[in-house]
Design a protein around this motif. Sequence first.
Motif, PDB file in Angstrom:
ATOM      1  N   LYS A 193       0.856  -1.182   0.000  1.00  0.00           N
ATOM      2  CA  LYS A 193       0.000   0.000   0.000  1.00  0.00           C
ATOM      3  C   LYS A 193       0.896   1.238   0.000  1.00  0.00           C
ATOM      4  O   LYS A 193       2.118   1.144   0.153  1.00  0.00           O
ATOM      5  CB  LYS A 193      -0.922  -0.006   1.224  1.00  0.00           C
ATOM      6  CG  LYS A 193      -1.835  -1.207   1.309  1.00  0.00           C
ATOM      7  CD  LYS A 193      -2.765  -1.295   0.108  1.00  0.00           C
ATOM      8  CE  LYS A 193      -3.678  -2.515   0.213  1.00  0.00           C
ATOM      9  NZ  LYS A 193      -4.510  -2.679  -0.992  1.00  0.00           N
ATOM     10  N   TYR A 209       5.784   3.455   0.174  1.00  0.00           N
ATOM     11  CA  TYR A 209       5.177   2.117   0.071  1.00  0.00           C
ATOM     12  C   TYR A 209       5.533   1.259   1.276  1.00  0.00           C
ATOM     13  O   TYR A 209       6.660   1.326   1.787  1.00  0.00           O
ATOM     14  CB  TYR A 209       5.649   1.433  -1.217  1.00  0.00           C
ATOM     15  CG  TYR A 209       5.031   2.038  -2.462  1.00  0.00           C
ATOM     16  CD1 TYR A 209       3.840   1.543  -2.973  1.00  0.00           C
ATOM     17  CD2 TYR A 209       5.630   3.118  -3.101  1.00  0.00           C
ATOM     18  CE1 TYR A 209       3.263   2.103  -4.112  1.00  0.00           C
ATOM     19  CE2 TYR A 209       5.056   3.691  -4.232  1.00  0.00           C
ATOM     20  CZ  TYR A 209       3.875   3.169  -4.726  1.00  0.00           C
ATOM     21  OH  TYR A 209       3.292   3.725  -5.835  1.00  0.00           O
ATOM     22  N   GLU A 222       0.884  -3.232   4.251  1.00  0.00           N
ATOM     23  CA  GLU A 222      -0.223  -2.966   5.166  1.00  0.00           C
ATOM     24  C   GLU A 222      -0.628  -4.207   5.960  1.00  0.00           C
ATOM     25  O   GLU A 222      -0.940  -4.126   7.150  1.00  0.00           O
ATOM     26  CB  GLU A 222      -1.425  -2.455   4.375  1.00  0.00           C
ATOM     27  CG  GLU A 222      -2.613  -2.058   5.248  1.00  0.00           C
ATOM     28  CD  GLU A 222      -3.791  -1.589   4.425  1.00  0.00           C
ATOM     29  OE1 GLU A 222      -4.293  -0.481   4.679  1.00  0.00           O
ATOM     30  OE2 GLU A 222      -4.203  -2.331   3.510  1.00  0.00           O
ATOM     31  N   ASP A 223      -0.591  -5.378   5.312  1.00  0.00           N
ATOM     32  CA  ASP A 223      -1.028  -6.609   5.988  1.00  0.00           C
ATOM     33  C   ASP A 223      -0.144  -6.941   7.193  1.00  0.00           C
ATOM     34  O   ASP A 223      -0.631  -7.356   8.252  1.00  0.00           O
ATOM     35  CB  ASP A 223      -1.061  -7.787   5.014  1.00  0.00           C
ATOM     36  CG  ASP A 223       0.258  -7.971   4.267  1.00  0.00           C
ATOM     37  OD1 ASP A 223       0.997  -6.985   4.075  1.00  0.00           O
ATOM     38  OD2 ASP A 223       0.557  -9.112   3.855  1.00  0.00           O
ATOM     39  N   LEU A 252       1.587  -4.750   8.980  1.00  0.00           N
ATOM     40  CA  LEU A 252       1.387  -3.712   9.995  1.00  0.00           C
ATOM     41  C   LEU A 252       0.053  -3.865  10.722  1.00  0.00           C
ATOM     42  O   LEU A 252      -0.098  -3.408  11.858  1.00  0.00           O
ATOM     43  CB  LEU A 252       1.470  -2.324   9.358  1.00  0.00           C
ATOM     44  CG  LEU A 252       2.827  -1.969   8.728  1.00  0.00           C
ATOM     45  CD1 LEU A 252       2.766  -0.598   8.089  1.00  0.00           C
ATOM     46  CD2 LEU A 252       3.950  -2.019   9.765  1.00  0.00           C
ATOM     47  N   LYS A 253      -0.903  -4.524  10.087  1.00  0.00           N
ATOM     48  CA  LYS A 253      -2.203  -4.739  10.728  1.00  0.00           C
ATOM     49  C   LYS A 253      -2.256  -6.051  11.513  1.00  0.00           C
ATOM     50  O   LYS A 253      -3.228  -6.321  12.212  1.00  0.00           O
ATOM     51  CB  LYS A 253      -3.317  -4.724   9.674  1.00  0.00           C
ATOM     52  CG  LYS A 253      -3.660  -3.316   9.188  1.00  0.00           C
ATOM     53  CD  LYS A 253      -4.902  -3.305   8.332  1.00  0.00           C
ATOM     54  CE  LYS A 253      -5.341  -1.871   8.033  1.00  0.00           C
ATOM     55  NZ  LYS A 253      -6.568  -1.819   7.216  1.00  0.00           N
ATOM     56  N   LYS A 267       3.618  -1.541  16.133  1.00  0.00           N
ATOM     57  CA  LYS A 267       2.882  -1.501  14.860  1.00  0.00           C
ATOM     58  C   LYS A 267       1.780  -0.448  14.902  1.00  0.00           C
ATOM     59  O   LYS A 267       1.480   0.199  13.894  1.00  0.00           O
ATOM     60  CB  LYS A 267       2.319  -2.878  14.524  1.00  0.00           C
ATOM     61  CG  LYS A 267       3.387  -3.880  14.092  1.00  0.00           C
ATOM     62  CD  LYS A 267       2.790  -5.236  13.785  1.00  0.00           C
ATOM     63  CE  LYS A 267       3.874  -6.225  13.368  1.00  0.00           C
ATOM     64  NZ  LYS A 267       3.326  -7.576  13.129  1.00  0.00           N
ATOM     65  N   ARG A 326       1.318   2.642  12.347  1.00  0.00           N
ATOM     66  CA  ARG A 326       0.053   2.922  11.659  1.00  0.00           C
ATOM     67  C   ARG A 326      -0.396   4.362  11.897  1.00  0.00           C
ATOM     68  O   ARG A 326      -0.914   5.031  10.995  1.00  0.00           O
ATOM     69  CB  ARG A 326      -1.041   1.947  12.117  1.00  0.00           C
ATOM     70  CG  ARG A 326      -0.811   0.503  11.688  1.00  0.00           C
ATOM     71  CD  ARG A 326      -2.100  -0.305  11.728  1.00  0.00           C
ATOM     72  NE  ARG A 326      -2.699  -0.360  13.043  1.00  0.00           N
ATOM     73  CZ  ARG A 326      -2.441  -1.286  13.970  1.00  0.00           C
ATOM     74  NH1 ARG A 326      -1.555  -2.251  13.702  1.00  0.00           N
ATOM     75  NH2 ARG A 326      -3.047  -1.279  15.128  1.00  0.00           N
ATOM     76  N   MET A 356      -2.750   5.358   8.939  1.00  0.00           N
ATOM     77  CA  MET A 356      -3.549   4.197   8.524  1.00  0.00           C
ATOM     78  C   MET A 356      -4.717   4.026   9.470  1.00  0.00           C
ATOM     79  O   MET A 356      -4.616   4.307  10.658  1.00  0.00           O
ATOM     80  CB  MET A 356      -2.707   2.906   8.570  1.00  0.00           C
ATOM     81  CG  MET A 356      -1.704   2.751   7.452  1.00  0.00           C
ATOM     82  SD  MET A 356      -0.609   1.342   7.761  1.00  0.00           S
ATOM     83  CE  MET A 356      -1.811   0.000   7.940  1.00  0.00           C
TER      84      MET A 356
END
Length: 434
Positions: free
Chosen positions: A319, A407, A410-411, A413-414, A423, A427, A432
């Motif tokens: 992302k 860039y 995202e996956d 970091l979530k 994390k 974010r 985010m």
Amino acid sequence: MHYSEQKLTEEKVFKDPVHRYVHVRDQVIWDLIGTKEFQRLRRIKQLGTTFLTFHGAEHSRFNHSLGVYEIIRRIVDDVFHDRPKWNKEDRLLSLCAGLLHDLGHGPFSHSFEKVFDLDHEHFTQEIILGNTEVNAVLTKVHPDFPKRVAEVIGKTSANKIVISLISSQIDADRMDYLQRDAYFTGVSYGQFDMERILRVMRPHEDQVMIKQTGMHAVEDYIMSRYQMYWQVYFHPVTRSAEVILTKILHRVKELYQKGYRFKQEPAHFTAFFENTLTLEDYLKLDESILFYYFQVWQDEADEILSDLCLRFVNRNLFKYVEFDPAKEYKKLAELSALFEKAGINPDYYLVVDSSSDLPYDFYRPGEEEERLPIHLLMKSGEIRELSRESEIVDAISGKRRTDHKLYFPEDILKDDKTKKNIKKQIRTLLDMRS
């Protein structure tokens, strides 16, 4: 009859979605198309990773090269034929240079070139001048002919008119790729009135000029190019795929240099890593070879290489957020430190990517990249630079647009299974949604 003048007993045609047909009558052109070096271009995509954004963008450098040849054939056979300032002896040189101008492109060309510090134009010239099937065909025309073709492509030829047909701010290369890329991506931005532009092109001293009556068609062409760069070529999803592709190649190079034991040795890359690259090594690489390695490297023990290959093959891309590295360098340093704390390597998972384009420029002597401006041939016989006559072109002339994005995965970091608080900080900094 000399080989350079030989014609096929019957005209050959390639059905083409952009030009309807590509016509071949010259034996030399037919023989060049049949060489293994030219056929290799079928295995190199014209738009690199763009197929991951626009699913129709699967066309090849082969398609495009035929298209450039066809545009030049129409110019020299239909438009310039019998014009006083056109030398008919330059016809075959123009056709061959147009056909072969992209011969040296490698797989995912621009990303690959950045990692290994290569230049496709250098390899184009090497193929033309080296021990190749292409060279053998060109040498049959004249022993000096391969050198003349290579000099046109390298822009070192004294024949400036032929250079401008293939490489200028309005040339056969751009006219083909704008229309072809628009067709295969399904967008309308790259459409312009090429028929009109071809009708008003005139050979004049050391470059191709445009009759004043065709100015509006040229304006449309320049705006089409501008839109294609920002809506297609610099699309952030395509750039995300390029970032991952580039990082895969960087990781493989780093692992090789550290003596890592691959399950699948990167045999096709050894010469690139060890700086022993030959033309033969280069020509063995195409995109099918790269995809094979990306597939098998998904199972490598190195987590970074495995993850990046999984992402590229399965289109699980990074992302992005808008980012200005000049103003937000402190934020980038803070993010890098947090990525390290979270156990995420920022060298591979936190990447600033910049896109930049100059849609049109007037002549600036001494610049690193000297751009030959588009000149209009006025009714009076006077020659005027395009931006002096066109308010539209003047508004964008010499104005470089640059775009920066940051860039990240995202996956990862979530995923709060590990390093949850760190994390969360990342974010927040990236703005985010939790």
